[in-house]
Every structure is written in structure tokens, then in C-alpha cells.
Motif scaffolding. Structure first.
Motif, PDB file in Angstrom:
ATOM      1  N   HIS A  50       0.847  -1.201   0.000  1.00 29.26           N
ATOM      2  CA  HIS A  50       0.000   0.000   0.000  1.00 29.26           C
ATOM      3  C   HIS A  50       0.874   1.239   0.000  1.00 29.26           C
ATOM      4  CE1 HIS A  50      -3.054  -2.897   1.359  1.00 29.26           C
ATOM      5  NE2 HIS A  50      -3.893  -2.071   0.756  1.00 29.26           N
ATOM      6  N   SER A  51       0.318   2.324  -0.515  1.00 27.45           N
ATOM      7  CA  SER A  51       1.019   3.602  -0.523  1.00 27.45           C
ATOM      8  C   SER A  51      -0.018   4.715  -0.413  1.00 27.45           C
ATOM      9  CB  SER A  51       1.844   3.744  -1.814  1.00 27.45           C
ATOM     10  OG  SER A  51       2.752   4.811  -1.707  1.00 27.45           O
ATOM     11  N   THR A  52       0.463   5.931  -0.254  1.00 28.16           N
ATOM     12  CA  THR A  52      -0.429   7.094  -0.187  1.00 28.16           C
ATOM     13  C   THR A  52       0.075   8.155  -1.157  1.00 28.16           C
ATOM     14  OG1 THR A  52       0.797   8.315   1.502  1.00 28.16           O
ATOM     15  CG2 THR A  52      -0.802   6.654   2.285  1.00 28.16           C
ATOM     16  N   ALA A 106       8.024   6.666  -3.665  1.00 33.15           N
ATOM     17  CA  ALA A 106       7.872   5.218  -3.497  1.00 33.15           C
ATOM     18  C   ALA A 106       6.859   4.674  -4.503  1.00 33.15           C
ATOM     19  CB  ALA A 106       7.439   4.899  -2.073  1.00 33.15           C
ATOM     20  N   TRP A 107       5.738   5.369  -4.654  1.00 36.10           N
ATOM     21  CA  TRP A 107       4.681   4.955  -5.581  1.00 36.10           C
ATOM     22  C   TRP A 107       5.276   4.728  -6.973  1.00 36.10           C
ATOM     23  CZ3 TRP A 107      -0.897   6.723  -4.730  1.00 36.10           C
ATOM     24  CH2 TRP A 107      -1.726   6.355  -5.775  1.00 36.10           C
ATOM     25  N   GLN A 108       6.049   5.712  -7.458  1.00 38.32           N
ATOM     26  CA  GLN A 108       6.652   5.603  -8.790  1.00 38.32           C
ATOM     27  C   GLN A 108       7.650   4.448  -8.866  1.00 38.32           C
ATOM     28  OE1 GLN A 108       8.164   9.558  -9.455  1.00 38.32           O
ATOM     29  NE2 GLN A 108       6.119  10.449  -9.520  1.00 38.32           N
ATOM     30  N   GLU A 133       5.751   1.149  -9.175  1.00 39.07           N
ATOM     31  CA  GLU A 133       5.220   0.933 -10.522  1.00 39.07           C
ATOM     32  C   GLU A 133       6.337   0.558 -11.499  1.00 39.07           C
ATOM     33  OE1 GLU A 133       2.869   4.525 -11.116  1.00 39.07           O
ATOM     34  OE2 GLU A 133       1.043   3.403 -10.595  1.00 39.07           O
ATOM     35  N   LYS A 134       7.496   1.191 -11.383  1.00 39.79           N
ATOM     36  CA  LYS A 134       8.626   0.849 -12.257  1.00 39.79           C
ATOM     37  C   LYS A 134       9.105  -0.583 -12.014  1.00 39.79           C
ATOM     38  CE  LYS A 134      10.463   5.477 -12.902  1.00 39.79           C
ATOM     39  NZ  LYS A 134      11.427   6.467 -12.397  1.00 39.79           N
ATOM     40  N   MET A 135       8.883  -1.090 -10.800  1.00 40.47           N
ATOM     41  CA  MET A 135       9.301  -2.449 -10.463  1.00 40.47           C
ATOM     42  C   MET A 135       8.227  -3.483 -10.801  1.00 40.47           C
ATOM     43  SD  MET A 135      11.409  -1.811  -6.920  1.00 40.47           S
ATOM     44  CE  MET A 135      12.208  -3.429  -6.892  1.00 40.47           C
ATOM     45  N   GLY A 136       7.121  -3.036 -11.423  1.00 37.52           N
ATOM     46  CA  GLY A 136       6.110  -3.971 -11.901  1.00 37.52           C
ATOM     47  C   GLY A 136       4.837  -4.067 -11.080  1.00 37.52           C
ATOM     48  N   PHE A 137       4.760  -3.333  -9.981  1.00 35.42           N
ATOM     49  CA  PHE A 137       3.522  -3.328  -9.194  1.00 35.42           C
ATOM     50  C   PHE A 137       2.445  -2.568  -9.970  1.00 35.42           C
ATOM     51  CE2 PHE A 137       6.584  -4.258  -5.915  1.00 35.42           C
ATOM     52  CZ  PHE A 137       5.898  -5.041  -5.014  1.00 35.42           C
ATOM     53  N   ALA A 138       1.225  -3.068  -9.906  1.00 39.15           N
ATOM     54  CA  ALA A 138       0.094  -2.424 -10.580  1.00 39.15           C
ATOM     55  C   ALA A 138      -0.936  -2.008  -9.535  1.00 39.15           C
ATOM     56  CB  ALA A 138      -0.540  -3.386 -11.585  1.00 39.15           C
ATOM     57  N   ARG A 139      -1.549  -0.868  -9.761  1.00 37.63           N
ATOM     58  CA  ARG A 139      -2.628  -0.407  -8.872  1.00 37.63           C
ATOM     59  C   ARG A 139      -3.701  -1.474  -8.805  1.00 37.63           C
ATOM     60  NH1 ARG A 139      -4.653   1.493  -5.884  1.00 37.63           N
ATOM     61  NH2 ARG A 139      -6.158   3.003  -6.543  1.00 37.63           N
ATOM     62  N   SER A 140      -4.222  -1.675  -7.619  1.00 33.67           N
ATOM     63  CA  SER A 140      -5.267  -2.669  -7.400  1.00 33.67           C
ATOM     64  C   SER A 140      -6.315  -2.025  -6.494  1.00 33.67           C
ATOM     65  CB  SER A 140      -4.645  -3.923  -6.769  1.00 33.67           C
ATOM     66  OG  SER A 140      -5.529  -4.992  -6.839  1.00 33.67           O
ATOM     67  N   GLU A 141      -7.299  -1.399  -7.122  1.00 34.25           N
ATOM     68  CA  GLU A 141      -8.282  -0.598  -6.384  1.00 34.25           C
ATOM     69  C   GLU A 141      -9.066  -1.402  -5.357  1.00 34.25           C
ATOM     70  OE1 GLU A 141     -10.676   1.757  -9.041  1.00 34.25           O
ATOM     71  OE2 GLU A 141      -8.897   2.564 -10.049  1.00 34.25           O
ATOM     72  N   ASP A 142      -9.194  -2.723  -5.565  1.00 38.17           N
ATOM     73  CA  ASP A 142      -9.918  -3.537  -4.589  1.00 38.17           C
ATOM     74  C   ASP A 142      -9.210  -3.572  -3.232  1.00 38.17           C
ATOM     75  OD1 ASP A 142      -7.924  -5.131  -6.000  1.00 38.17           O
ATOM     76  OD2 ASP A 142      -8.723  -6.872  -4.946  1.00 38.17           O
TER      77      ASP A 142
END
Length: 172
Positions: A133-135, A141-143, A146-155
Motif C-alpha cells: 500500500h502507498s499514499t 515510493a509509488w513511482q 510501478e517501475k518495479m512492476g507493481f500495478a494499482r489494485s483498487e480492490d
């Protein structure tokens, strides 16, 4: 440039790791302050209680002088992750939380190193995904995630008091 090694924190280091996390999170612009979320900061200060849960590790990035430059908490079993929302119900998943890097050490790849080690642990443990999780206050950190392959997961999103918290997944 410094070289860092990631290892499990020793029990005598838990207080220093907690202090680092309190310092880092309380200085984030746009993130709740200790007086706004005292329970959250109490959890950070008492980070040493988390490894009492099965499969939970406090990881530290240390420099050649054995100084702690950053830390994170890895959860091999999401039931112990301790966040809001549905993340703790995820099966066959690992996660990490509370990644923090000393302000003076930012930009040296410590966050990426800690994240990579958590991913490697998840792979070694045979889980199929890593959840984090992030804020909005954690844009760097968020960026990086995402560069490391994590995708947003709204659920996986939830509210921590007045603070929106955003979920991410990395499928392994």
C-alpha cells in the motif's frame, strides 16, 4: 556511493528501526502527524512486536559501518499484514509495509533494494503475488513500485482515518 546489505533486524535494533519509521513518516508532507493518528505511530514505535507473528520479519538495510539506513516489514502470510481493507484476506500472497529510508540516504537505491529483497522472499516462499500500500504523500515510493512492476489494485484501497490508502499488486 554506499553499498548496503539487507538482513533481519536484531531485537536490540527494533527500537532504532521504530524511531526511524516514526521520523520518516512524521516528516512526509501530506501524511498524518503523530497527534492525528497516535495509534499508527505507536505501532511504528513498537515495531518490534510485529515479528512475533508467524512469517513476519523486520528487514534493515545497513551500511558498511552497520548503521541502519532503511527498513521494511515483510509478511509471508497476509493474515498478519495488519492494514485496513481486504488485504489480510488475500491467500497465496506475501506483502510488505512500512518501508522507510533515512532522509539523508534517499536516492541511493535503498528503497528499491528493500523492495527487491521482499519480492525475492515472496518468490522463495512460493507465493503468487506481493501486496503493498502507498499514499499520495509517498509519490517517490509509488513511482518506484510501478517501475518495479507493481500495478494499482483498487480492490485493496481503504481509508485510514481521513487518509486514502492505495493498494498495489505484483503478480509473480
Amino acid at each position: 556511493m554506499n553499498t548496503y546489505i539487507v538482513r533481519n533486524a536484531r531485537p536490540e535494533e527494533y527500537d532504532r528501526v521504530g524511531e526511524l519509521m516514526v521520523r520518516v513518516y512524521s516528516q512526509l508532507e501530506g501524511f498524518p502527524k503523530p497527534e492525528e493518528q497516535p495509534q499508527y505511530y505507536a505501532m511504528l514505535a513498537n515495531i518490534g512486536t510485529l515479528p512475533l507473528k508467524p512469517g513476519t520479519e523486520i528487514l534493515v538495510a545497513i551500511d558498511k559501518n552497520d548503521k541502519i539506513a532503511g527498513g521494511a516489514v515483510y509478511f509471508n502470510d497476509m493474515q498478519y499484514y495488519g492494514s485496513g481493507g481486504i488485504a489480510t484476506e488475500e491467500k497465496n500472497a506475501s506483502g510488505f509495509r512500512l518501508l522507510a529510508v533515512e532522509q539523508s540516504r534517499r536516492g541511493e537505491g535503498i528503497g528499491k533494494l528493500l523492495t527487491r529483497i521482499c519480492i525475492e522472499k515472496a518468490i522463495a516462499n512460493g507465493t503468487q503475488q506481493v501486496i503493498i500500500h502507498s499514499t499520495r504523500a509517498m509519490q517517490t515510493a509509488w513511482q518506484m513500485y510501478e517501475k518495479m512492476g507493481f500495478a494499482r489494485s483498487e480492490d485493496l484501497d481503504f481509508m485510514q482515518g481521513e487518509l486514502p490508502v492505495f493498494g498495489f499488486r505484483l503478480r509473480l
